[in-house]
Scaffold this active site. Structure first.
Site, short mmCIF file in Angstrom:
data_model
loop_
_atom_site.label_atom_id
_atom_site.label_comp_id
_atom_site.label_asym_id
_atom_site.label_seq_id
_atom_site.Cartn_x
_atom_site.Cartn_y
_atom_site.Cartn_z
N ASN A 42 0.99 -1.18 0.09
CA ASN A 42 -0.07 0.25 0.02
C ASN A 42 0.91 1.13 -0.03
OD1 ASN A 42 0.61 -0.84 2.80
ND2 ASN A 42 -1.01 0.54 3.55
N ILE A 43 0.54 2.26 -0.78
CA ILE A 43 1.27 3.33 -1.05
C ILE A 43 0.13 4.73 -0.74
CG2 ILE A 43 2.55 4.82 -2.53
CD1 ILE A 43 3.84 2.09 -1.90
N GLU A 44 0.54 5.25 0.38
CA GLU A 44 -0.42 6.37 0.70
C GLU A 44 -0.06 7.83 0.11
OE1 GLU A 44 -1.13 5.89 5.00
OE2 GLU A 44 -2.10 3.99 4.71
N CYS A 53 -3.78 0.46 -2.73
CA CYS A 53 -3.95 -0.67 -1.73
C CYS A 53 -2.77 -1.54 -2.30
CB CYS A 53 -5.16 -1.42 -1.62
SG CYS A 53 -6.47 -0.35 -0.98
N GLU A 55 -2.94 -4.93 -2.67
CA GLU A 55 -3.33 -5.83 -3.66
C GLU A 55 -3.47 -5.39 -5.09
OE1 GLU A 55 -4.95 -4.80 -1.08
OE2 GLU A 55 -6.62 -5.66 -0.94
N CYS A 88 -10.66 -4.26 0.52
CA CYS A 88 -11.64 -3.16 0.63
C CYS A 88 -12.60 -3.54 -0.66
CB CYS A 88 -10.92 -1.84 0.52
SG CYS A 88 -10.27 -1.18 -1.05
N CYS A 91 -10.84 -2.75 -4.07
CA CYS A 91 -10.12 -3.75 -4.35
C CYS A 91 -11.03 -5.01 -4.89
CB CYS A 91 -9.16 -4.31 -3.46
SG CYS A 91 -7.73 -3.11 -3.19
#
Ligand code: THU
Length: 133
Positions: A42-44, A53, A55, A88, A91
């Site tokens: 995950n890269i915010e 996210c 995945e 989520c 995803c």
């Protein structure tokens, strides 16, 4: 590669998570039928909405390298949370288009473990066929 080994690869990917806001780390690894692995985390983003996210990072990496759903053997998704990192809603929608319906989705947080597939996670899907009139 065994399912356990694939989960271990996803935990390696989790180390690359960029999650300064939530501090919740997710890793994913896509195993292709030819043995190729694609990693994602995950890269915010400070905008929050720009976050990707783990995945989706992994499955987009596979597709970006020319692999398609029929080439994919399994995907492992792991987190450092107290519960399993159940994908989520966004995803699930993405995976419903980019994975075969019965492709194994392996979830783990190091304590709990569950194997599922997208037809279980997202019944009554909206997809390409709904766009044809
Ligand atoms: N996250 C994922 O990477 N996968 C999911 O399916 C659930 C949420 C990430 C997004 C965000 O960086 C953090 O977890 C908290 O929502």
């Amino acid at each position: 590669m065994s399912h356990e080994e694939l989960i271990n690869e996803a935990f390696k990917a989790m180390k690359n998570a960029y999650a300064p806001y939530s501090k919740y780390h997710v890793g994913a690894c896509v195993l292709c039928k030819d043995g190729t692995l694609f990693y994602g985390a995950n890269i915010e983003n400070a905008s929050f909405g720009g976050t990707n996210c783990g995945e989706r990072s992994a499955i987009f990496a596979a597709y970006s390298n020319g692999y398609r759903k029929q080439d994919i053997e399994a995907i492992a998704i792991v987190s450092d949370g107290n519960t399993l990192a159940s994908p989520c809603g966004i995803c699930r929608q993405v995976l419903s288009e980019l994975l075969e319906q019965d492709t194994p989705i392996l979830l783990s947080n190091g304590k709990q473990r569950m194997d599922t597939c997208i037809s279980q996670l997202l019944p009554f899907q909206f997809g390409e066929s709904d766009l044809s009139r």
